[in-house]
Design an enzyme around this catalytic site. Structure first.
Site, PDB file in Angstrom:
ATOM      1  N   GLU A 197      31.266  51.545  57.318  1.00 35.12           N
ATOM      2  CA  GLU A 197      31.548  51.750  56.107  1.00 35.12           C
ATOM      3  C   GLU A 197      30.531  52.489  55.792  1.00 35.12           C
ATOM      4  O   GLU A 197      29.131  51.645  54.938  1.00 35.12           O
ATOM      5  CB  GLU A 197      31.293  50.569  55.255  1.00 35.12           C
ATOM      6  CG  GLU A 197      33.112  49.238  55.456  1.00 35.12           C
ATOM      7  CD  GLU A 197      32.705  48.083  55.409  1.00 35.12           C
ATOM      8  OE1 GLU A 197      32.264  47.459  54.434  1.00 35.12           O
ATOM      9  OE2 GLU A 197      33.592  47.370  55.434  1.00 35.12           O
TER      10      GLU A 197
ATOM     11  N   PHE B 127      28.529  39.639  55.808  1.00 36.45           N
ATOM     12  CA  PHE B 127      29.605  39.813  55.698  1.00 36.45           C
ATOM     13  C   PHE B 127      30.209  40.224  57.083  1.00 36.45           C
ATOM     14  O   PHE B 127      30.990  39.835  57.139  1.00 36.45           O
ATOM     15  CB  PHE B 127      29.853  41.658  55.760  1.00 36.45           C
ATOM     16  CG  PHE B 127      29.561  42.443  54.594  1.00 36.45           C
ATOM     17  CD1 PHE B 127      29.501  41.058  52.239  1.00 36.45           C
ATOM     18  CD2 PHE B 127      29.009  43.475  54.164  1.00 36.45           C
ATOM     19  CE1 PHE B 127      28.958  41.649  52.154  1.00 36.45           C
ATOM     20  CE2 PHE B 127      28.750  44.192  52.760  1.00 36.45           C
ATOM     21  CZ  PHE B 127      28.887  43.160  51.448  1.00 36.45           C
TER      22      PHE B 127
ATOM     23  N   ALA C 107      24.042  41.683  55.727  1.00 32.39           N
ATOM     24  CA  ALA C 107      25.049  39.961  56.844  1.00 32.39           C
ATOM     25  C   ALA C 107      25.198  39.499  56.592  1.00 32.39           C
ATOM     26  O   ALA C 107      25.979  38.571  57.255  1.00 32.39           O
ATOM     27  CB  ALA C 107      23.133  39.791  57.558  1.00 32.39           C
TER      28      ALA C 107
ATOM     29  N   GLU D  19      36.546  44.997  58.085  1.00 35.59           N
ATOM     30  CA  GLU D  19      35.100  44.476  58.645  1.00 35.59           C
ATOM     31  C   GLU D  19      35.550  43.376  60.385  1.00 35.59           C
ATOM     32  O   GLU D  19      35.447  43.903  61.011  1.00 35.59           O
ATOM     33  CB  GLU D  19      34.315  43.124  58.343  1.00 35.59           C
ATOM     34  CG  GLU D  19      33.894  43.674  56.958  1.00 35.59           C
ATOM     35  CD  GLU D  19      33.832  44.148  56.098  1.00 35.59           C
ATOM     36  OE1 GLU D  19      35.109  43.592  55.773  1.00 35.59           O
ATOM     37  OE2 GLU D  19      33.793  44.820  54.844  1.00 35.59           O
TER      38      GLU D  19
ATOM     39  N   LEU E 249      37.665  48.962  54.441  1.00 39.75           N
ATOM     40  CA  LEU E 249      37.000  47.997  54.038  1.00 39.75           C
ATOM     41  C   LEU E 249      37.373  47.034  54.946  1.00 39.75           C
ATOM     42  O   LEU E 249      38.526  45.839  54.993  1.00 39.75           O
ATOM     43  CB  LEU E 249      36.525  48.055  53.249  1.00 39.75           C
ATOM     44  CG  LEU E 249      35.695  48.763  52.272  1.00 39.75           C
ATOM     45  CD1 LEU E 249      35.574  47.589  50.221  1.00 39.75           C
ATOM     46  CD2 LEU E 249      34.519  48.515  53.246  1.00 39.75           C
TER      47      LEU E 249
ATOM     48  N   HIS F 136      25.778  38.223  48.648  1.00 39.20           N
ATOM     49  CA  HIS F 136      25.042  39.269  49.416  1.00 39.20           C
ATOM     50  C   HIS F 136      23.546  38.521  50.304  1.00 39.20           C
ATOM     51  O   HIS F 136      22.830  39.480  51.216  1.00 39.20           O
ATOM     52  CB  HIS F 136      24.459  40.347  48.406  1.00 39.20           C
ATOM     53  CG  HIS F 136      25.769  41.213  48.710  1.00 39.20           C
ATOM     54  ND1 HIS F 136      26.460  40.871  47.978  1.00 39.20           N
ATOM     55  CD2 HIS F 136      26.432  42.691  49.255  1.00 39.20           C
ATOM     56  CE1 HIS F 136      28.218  42.057  47.252  1.00 39.20           C
ATOM     57  NE2 HIS F 136      27.412  43.063  48.400  1.00 39.20           N
TER      58      HIS F 136
HETATM   59  C1  LIG Z   1      33.485  42.568  52.753  1.00 39.48           C
HETATM   60  C2  LIG Z   1      32.423  43.369  51.915  1.00 39.48           C
HETATM   61  N1  LIG Z   1      32.322  44.147  52.277  1.00 39.48           N
HETATM   62  C3  LIG Z   1      31.455  45.479  52.235  1.00 39.48           C
HETATM   63  C4  LIG Z   1      30.774  45.120  50.969  1.00 39.48           C
HETATM   64  C5  LIG Z   1      29.926  46.340  50.278  1.00 39.48           C
HETATM   65  N2  LIG Z   1      30.666  47.033  49.289  1.00 39.48           N
HETATM   66  C6  LIG Z   1      30.619  46.478  47.727  1.00 39.48           C
HETATM   67  S1  LIG Z   1      31.487  47.429  46.893  1.00 39.48           S
HETATM   68  C7  LIG Z   1      32.133  48.253  47.423  1.00 39.48           C
HETATM   69  C8  LIG Z   1      33.388  49.443  47.522  1.00 39.48           C
HETATM   70  C9  LIG Z   1      34.632  48.466  47.270  1.00 39.48           C
HETATM   71  O1  LIG Z   1      35.495  49.663  46.715  1.00 39.48           O
HETATM   72  P1  LIG Z   1      36.987  49.259  46.292  1.00 39.48           P
HETATM   73  O2  LIG Z   1      37.985  47.370  46.503  1.00 39.48           O
HETATM   74  O3  LIG Z   1      37.640  50.270  45.992  1.00 39.48           O
HETATM   75  O4  LIG Z   1      36.406  48.921  44.067  1.00 39.48           O
HETATM   76  P2  LIG Z   1      35.133  49.402  43.815  1.00 39.48           P
HETATM   77  O5  LIG Z   1      33.704  49.671  43.854  1.00 39.48           O
HETATM   78  O6  LIG Z   1      35.678  50.975  44.111  1.00 39.48           O
HETATM   79  O7  LIG Z   1      35.480  49.015  42.586  1.00 39.48           O
HETATM   80  C10 LIG Z   1      32.151  48.069  49.247  1.00 39.48           C
HETATM   81  C11 LIG Z   1      32.456  48.560  50.355  1.00 39.48           C
HETATM   82  C12 LIG Z   1      31.832  44.096  50.006  1.00 39.48           C
HETATM   83  N3  LIG Z   1      30.648  43.350  49.086  1.00 39.48           N
HETATM   84  N4  LIG Z   1      32.186  42.785  50.920  1.00 39.48           N
END
Ligand SMILES: Cc1ncc(C[n+]2csc(CCOP(=O)(O)OP(=O)(O)O)c2C)c(N)n1
Ligand SMILES: Cc1ncc(C[n+]2csc(CCOP(=O)(O)OP(=O)(O)O)c2C)c(N)n1
Ligand SMILES: [Mg+2]
Ligand SMILES: [Mg+2]
Lengths: 323, 326, 326, 323
Positions: D33, D85, D83, D59, D57, D128
């Protein structure tokens, strides 16, 4: 009804625990795939389908649904059926069930039970035969139990349902059919966090749990004939472990053999060994012996599969190495 | 789309090989999940593939390698858990994976093959070959998160993957109606911007035609397709699982067995094309082959601990020394 | 659907509380993921809920409790990691969960809240109350397996759940176009036999109307709805994350900030209804409240190890004795 | 270029390893990602987006895609980023990547690297901040590495990419910024399965890995001033562990302190302790000390969070308990 017992198999005892707890508290529900196939068909005679949820094949999803239901007034029992499917659900168990109370500063509670059964020695090969006991031991916030007999299965499941924290309940299919006299008292519970000395002895401590208890007991009887008096401690709860019972047994015997059906590396046996060498070093007179499945996958071929798991012979041999 | 004479006989032969292979299992070594009733869906799809195309399958793993044309002997030996088995007796009934024909895993974790097939699609795209990847999965599997994640990724990246659902109406005892928000799995494709096709899974050539169209699209860079073949499992979920409840009507089973047997239906097609004698020859050949396979399996030795050890790593380190093998 | 006078001012107030709360964060304690730009989507949805309805949220967790009407002081203290914080300083910026208003978890595991909200829906159904459960999630989250599994289960069981997607166009640096087979998330609903609705996420009352319809359906036993609010994140993904690449055009950001600011748009609506003076009073009140919240947070003590210990278990066993706390 | 070095941070060293391996073999690809956000933006200057896959997203899905690609000719590096995730992806790693070779009787191979970074001491709270090293140690078929410095990070990642078995690569974000002279030789690899004595000593053995190595080394220097000569063994590889190096150090010192940022129960430290008490009992002169994070979740509050992880002080104190 007090003090009366009933002959039940390990699996029947589990189903009885469901029945009693579902009668006692209408917020207790059972969720899982093909519930009737996994022993619980008789519950459908008594309870509504609303409380017996046959789930789609969505292990992560329905486990999380169980968490959400637990957050909002229910006390769900989620049956993941075969323990090899636990990985799929692990995120909701570790990141949500085990953490939500903590992360909300104690605002929430998660009275959830997750059942799964270790399906080894059953010719289903590596994708069905895992015994992933250690997988979640490292996660704070969870309690993990793994009973070795019908009474403990019933009493621990009832304790788990009544506990306000999430509990992971490991069943052992090699025990499913084993019958025993089980208390019928509807308030019979086996406390979480208490080991059970299944055989008292003074020469060596054998720590076992779940499916390794029966061969450990057989090994102990065989050793007795050779004049070796083994104490068999059944952990029953893996987390939080009853260190006291283990340590006081080792204090007496000075020798420890740990029997565990999980793979050798990072096993439950490793944790027990670590605790003992840290806290009872001075009582230890011999190297601790871990009798485990080796660090190889489970094969389909039944003859080979059988060779992987601890037996009365390998347990006995380990004892003989240290006495 | 009509198969030519030779291909139609090959199609019939493969369907029959699945049927007879499994009847032999019932007779000689009753383990596992049978594909009887689903032969047209499997073979119809495989007839649209080349030998070098990839396939992933499921716990109901016997049909896929046979459909792809695999040799029956190592498959039967695997069922018996023998060293001559396709997986040396280590994988067994749910995992008949013959990699020489592009099979890259029969996943007994329901839904587990969906990302694998998608990954094969990615590999094809990165390596710039013109292969395709076909993923067999069940109606039950379509409720796993992997279904969603895989189809979406394949759609975004336009991967050459054919998602082939053997919708036999049930996942163990749970019907599609009781486990899916709506019962047509192909209808989910639109959400990913992917074509979704429903086909009669008892009609081998209809399945072949639908799959050919998807394969052509995939090879041309057009991306993935979801195909849903409506089919039926004639036997119980698994030979080894007792089912304590009634979850489908006897009349339903009887109807499919009687009026919707894919082998009988295709035999009638062949008869109609004047190929009855050739079909009979196929039947004799398959019967003989199946007997041979059973005999081979029976006569074969079991694997040893060393076979197991040898299969663990390409590059063993401190192994087997530190593995704790008794 | 037009909100009445009092409710429209409350709606404006909540939107403004989100904006001012986060501007105070930028000024005083720059952590976390901001909802600035997405206020109408959040508040519009929450205005359709009762206090006892359940809500789950995301890592972008500030807006949801404020939208549901939570007290700002404990929220701000949580941002500052203080003992008076809504989660005692243990949860922090991604987890502002005020359970007194039905919030049952702001999941920083993307997609993690979807099953939780679905479970709340199940609980409502089993306990036979007339609550509903609303699940906030992002466009990125809609690619997680939990999305698929949750929506399908809710559809099969007709659970009273509203799946509310704040589609702000991006997941960190990844646009919807580059990560979704097709860009309308609501279009995925049909695959589950569920209604899917797209709504202008910058228009609070449009969002309110769409959510009201879904809530009515859910309370009446009609089952779940998927709502997709098209919205936009004005700031970077997170205050704490350096983004080394350009993944969206400056003009795009400027356009949304300028022409599509939900607060300015709603202020204009109120003005048009002759409520300018009342809106100004709201603005003054929110400014004062925000200052108070910052002061409260600054003045509050930090949590101690005992707070952490107390939050681990309802029923501690061998704890904290055996936990190895130094 | 032989013998020349280049000053690189731990994260830069990881990116360099990608660059070199992607140059060397066009079948090496990177998936994850927001790749550019996690340090690898410079790779886009040199390589095609076809080999640098920004993933949705998903995983579990994209990790499985990595497995499928590895089965069919590619050598994917899947970056799970944080980690915490890993749980989501665990089924594809455990049930597919680790088992497919075995289950097909050796027909297949899975040259896959899965990266993930432990994100603790970073004020991101419990969802996290996990350090789930132990999670997959129990699974046969996997190799697990966790480097403590830039050179090891580069060398182990290159070794992982070249290995034909699946390798799980744990990065430590507390080390990401640490600079060091790193070999530029494109064939520089650090062998998997070999520990490294980062400081020789004779009085006590300190086993550490990843982010616990720097405080262990600082503690050792402080102890040296008090006349205690500690040997610091950096495990580098968690599975298959280099028992020989650990055991021979303990044979020399007789005392063992294990430092591990994972939670106490079922930790890497537990496994090391178990191996040592089983195989080097006679050399052990004192109880083994596990210095770990306690069995509680990681809080958001920075001051509290910091108190959870081993420091030079807690390591020093543990040493003083046994010397
Ligand atoms: C399972 C998981 N994968 C990756 C992440 C890292 N991460 C945090 S927010 C995010 C983006 C989320 O996108 P969206 O669902 O569109 O929400 P937005 O941030 O746009 O509000 C990512 C990849 C995470 N926290 N949890
Ligand atoms: C992840 C997972 N969950 C549950 C099971 C147990 N199980 C094996 S087959 C099966 C039903 C699968 O249904 P479907 O996908 O329709 O395939 P079919 O058996 O009908 O061919 C189940 C629940 C499993 N093997 N894996
Ligand atoms: Mg099916
Ligand atoms: Mg977004």
């Amino acid at each position: 009804m007090l003090n009366s017992t009933q002959k039940l198999s390990y699996l029947q005892a589990i189903v009885e625990a469901h029945r009693e707890e579902m009668r006692r508290d209408e917020n207790v529900i059972l969720m899982g795939e093909d519930i009737a196939v996994y022993g619980a068909q008789s519950l459908f005679d008594e309870f509504d389908e609303s409380r017996l949820r046959n789930c789609p094949l969505s292990e992560l999803g329905f486990t999380g649904v169980g968490v959400g239901a637990a957050l909002t007034g229910l006390r769900p029992i989620v049956d993941l059926t075969i323990a090899s499917f636990l990985y799929l659900a692990s995120d909701q168990i570790i990141n949500q069930a085990a953490k939500l109370r903590f992360m909300t500063g104690g605002q929430l509670k998660v009275p959830l039970v997750v059942r799964c059964s270790t399906f080894y020695n059953n010719r289903t090969a590596a994708q069905h035969a895992d015994r992933p006991y250690p997988l979640m031991m490292n996660t704070p916030g969870l309690k993990i139990v793994a009973p070795s007999c019908a009474s403990d299965a019933k009493g621990l499941l009832k304790a788990a349902v009544r506990d306000d924290d999430p509990v992971l309940f490991f069943e052992d299919i090699t025990l499913w059919g084993k019958k025993e006299d089980v208390p019928v008292d509807e308030d019979f519970v086996v406390p979480i966090g208490k080991a059970d000395v299944k055989r008292a002895g003074k020469d060596v401590t054998i720590v076992a749990f779940a499916g390794t208890v029966p061969p450990a007991l057989v090994a102990a009887e065989a050793l007795a004939k050779e004049g070796i008096d083994a104490e068999v401690v059944d952990l029953r709860t893996l987390v939080p472990m009853d260190k006291e019972t283990v340590l006081s047994s080792v204090a007496k015997t000075g020798k420890l053999v740990i029997v565990d059906n999980s793979h050798r590396v990072g096993s439950v046996a490793s944790e027990v060994a670590a605790v003992v060498v840290e806290e009872a070093f001075d009582s230890l007179r011999k190297p601790i012996q871990r009798v485990t499945a080796p660090a190889v996958h489970v094969p389909y071929n039944a003859r080979l599969e059988k060779q992987l798991f601890p037996t009365k012979e390998t347990i006995g041999a380990a004892v003989l190495r240290v006495v | 789309m009509e198969l030519d004479r030779d291909r139609s006989l090959e199609c019939y032969s493969r369907m029959l090989r699945i049927r007879k292979f499994e009847e032999a299992i019932i007779a000689h070594h009753p383990v596992g999940h049978l594909s009887i009733g689903q032969e047209a869906a499997i073979v119809g799809a495989c007839m649209a593939l080349r030998d070098d195309d990839y396939v992933t399958g499921t716990h109901r793993s016997h049909g896929h390698p046979i459909g792809k044309g695999a040799d029956l002997l190592p498959l039967m030996a695997e069922i018996f858990g023998k060293r001559t088995g396709i997986c040396k007796g280590l994988g067994g009934s749910m995992h008949l994976t013959d990699t020489s024909l592009g099979l890259i895993g029969e996943s007994a974790i329901v839904g587990g093959g969906l990302p694998l097939a998608t990954g094969a699609g990615l590999s094809i795209q990165v390596r710039k070959t013109d292969q395709v990847s076909l993923c067999f999965f069940g109606d039950g599997a379509s409720n796993e998160g992997t279904f969603h994640e895989s189809l979406n990724m394949a759609a975004v990246w336009k991967l050459p993957v054919i998602y082939f659902c053997e919708n036999n109406g049930y996942a163990v005892t749970t019907s599609v109606e009781k486990s899916h928000g709506q019962p047509d799995i192909a209808r989910r494709a639109d959400g990913y911007g992917m074509p979704g096709v429903i086909v009669d899974g008892q009609d081998a050539e209809a399945v072949f035609a639908a799959t050919m169209a998807a394969v052509a699209r995939a090879r041309a860079g057009g991306g993935p397709t979801l195909i849903e073949a409506k089919t039926y499992r004639f036997d119980e979920h698994s030979n080894r699982l007792a089912i304590p409840i009634k979850y489908r009507e006897e009349e339903e089973v009887a109807h499919w067995r009687g009026a919707r047997d894919p082998i009988a239906l295709y035999r009638a097609v062949l008869d109609g094309r004047g190929l009855a004698a050739e079909a009979e020859a196929v039947e004799a050949a398959v019967a003989k082959l199946t007997d041979e396979a059973v005999q081979f399996a029976k006569d074969s030795p079991e694997p040893e601990m060393q076979d197991l050890i040898d299969s663990m790593y390409v590059n063993p380190i401190h192994f087997p020394a530190d593995a704790g093998i008794a």
